[in-house]
Design a protein around this motif. Structure first.
Motif, PDB file in Angstrom:
ATOM      1  N   UNK A 173       0.823  -1.291  -0.006  1.00 11.70           N
ATOM      2  CA  UNK A 173       0.129  -0.004  -0.005  1.00 11.70           C
ATOM      3  C   UNK A 173       0.879   1.147   0.029  1.00 11.70           C
ATOM      4  N   UNK A 174       2.036   1.005   1.021  1.00 13.82           N
ATOM      5  CA  UNK A 174       2.930   2.337   0.815  1.00 13.82           C
ATOM      6  C   UNK A 174       3.332   2.482  -0.485  1.00 13.82           C
ATOM      7  N   UNK A 175       4.023   1.497  -1.142  1.00 11.32           N
ATOM      8  CA  UNK A 175       4.555   1.554  -2.546  1.00 11.32           C
ATOM      9  C   UNK A 175       3.611   2.022  -3.362  1.00 11.32           C
ATOM     10  N   UNK A 176       2.328   1.609  -3.278  1.00 14.29           N
ATOM     11  CA  UNK A 176       1.233   2.199  -4.219  1.00 14.29           C
ATOM     12  C   UNK A 176       0.881   3.670  -4.096  1.00 14.29           C
ATOM     13  N   UNK A 177       1.013   4.301  -2.870  1.00  9.83           N
ATOM     14  CA  UNK A 177       0.683   5.628  -2.406  1.00  9.83           C
ATOM     15  C   UNK A 177       1.706   6.292  -2.826  1.00  9.83           C
ATOM     16  N   UNK A 178       3.015   5.958  -2.850  1.00  8.49           N
ATOM     17  CA  UNK A 178       4.257   6.775  -3.360  1.00  8.49           C
ATOM     18  C   UNK A 178       4.181   6.722  -4.880  1.00  8.49           C
ATOM     19  N   UNK A 179       3.545   5.661  -5.484  1.00  2.00           N
ATOM     20  CA  UNK A 179       3.548   5.774  -7.129  1.00  2.00           C
ATOM     21  C   UNK A 179       2.691   6.863  -7.467  1.00  2.00           C
ATOM     22  N   UNK A 180       1.573   6.845  -6.581  1.00  2.26           N
ATOM     23  CA  UNK A 180       0.287   7.899  -7.010  1.00  2.26           C
ATOM     24  C   UNK A 180       0.860   9.325  -6.838  1.00  2.26           C
ATOM     25  N   UNK A 181       1.470   9.678  -5.663  1.00  2.00           N
ATOM     26  CA  UNK A 181       1.874  10.789  -5.382  1.00  2.00           C
ATOM     27  C   UNK A 181       2.940  11.292  -6.074  1.00  2.00           C
ATOM     28  N   UNK A 182       3.985  10.585  -6.562  1.00  2.06           N
ATOM     29  CA  UNK A 182       4.991  10.701  -7.567  1.00  2.06           C
ATOM     30  C   UNK A 182       4.557  11.012  -8.957  1.00  2.06           C
TER      31      UNK A 182
END
Length: 213
Positions: free
Chosen positions: A162-171
């Protein structure tokens, strides 16, 4: 002995690989809808972030409907799994949050369409605007609900995904690009993270089940 039993019960209750795969399918299926489902923009108000604000085209309807159907499928999966194993996962808070966020996103889309001038005046760079856009975005609603699911299942692997997913979303952000397919790389990246995470968690759960057996 008690600790081992608790750990085994928690392992058997985990099934987050299924929501991850469902949301990956939802993300991938959005590509043609987002590309060809946009309505014409009102020249008086323009568009916000490349999305027209004067109507509710199919692309805007897709996300609330798709997310609600996704949560119906997830509910069916956990209920069926609970009946088969005799072990229930406290999934109700996750489903309630996910559905509430999907409805909030639908309400935001309807408000944007009904009040284009008001939204255009408030829309602009700033931490509050960025936070609000993230929370009510399709990617944001999926990520926030997955954070709660990771807490419910006490799953560190799911939290990492989930954290990896959120980082790709914000990035990914919003970059000026005249191409009508400019959204596709970020959509495929986010869907790919969900897909890969679902496959990895599914294989991990299967391997743990075999070792326990």
């Amino acid at each position: 002995m008690t600790g081992a039993l608790v750990h085994r019960v928690r392992r058997e209750q985990r099934g987050a690989w299924f929501p991850l795969l469902v949301f990956a399918a939802v993300r991938f299926a959005a590509a043609p809808i987002v590309r060809y489902g946009q309505g014409p923009c009102d020249t008086a108000h323009g568009g916000l972030g490349g999305i027209c604000v004067n109507s509710l085209p199919p692309a805007m309807w897709y996300w609330p409907v798709a997310l609600l159907l996704a949560y119906v499928a997830i509910s069916w999966f956990y209920l069926r799994r609970s009946a088969r194993l005799g072990l229930g996962t406290r999934i109700q808070p996750y489903l309630a949050l996910g559905i509430a966020l999907a409805l909030l996103m639908a309400a935001d889309e309807a408000w944007t369409a009904a009040h284009p001038g008001f939204v255009a005046e408030l829309h602009g760079p700033g931490p509050f605007s960025l936070f609000a856009d993230t929370v009510v975005s399709p990617a944001g609603t999926i990520g926030l609900a997955l954070l709660l699911l990771a807490r419910i299942e006490r799953s560190w692997p799911l939290l990492a995904v989930t954290c990896g997913y959120l980082l790709t979303m914000l990035g990914s952000g919003v970059r000026p690009d005249p191409s009508p397919w400019a959204f596709l790389p970020s959509l495929l990246l986010q869907g790919g993270v969900l897909l890969l995470g679902g496959v990895v968690l599914g294989l991990l759960h299967r391997a743990q089940g075999r070792s326990a057996g």
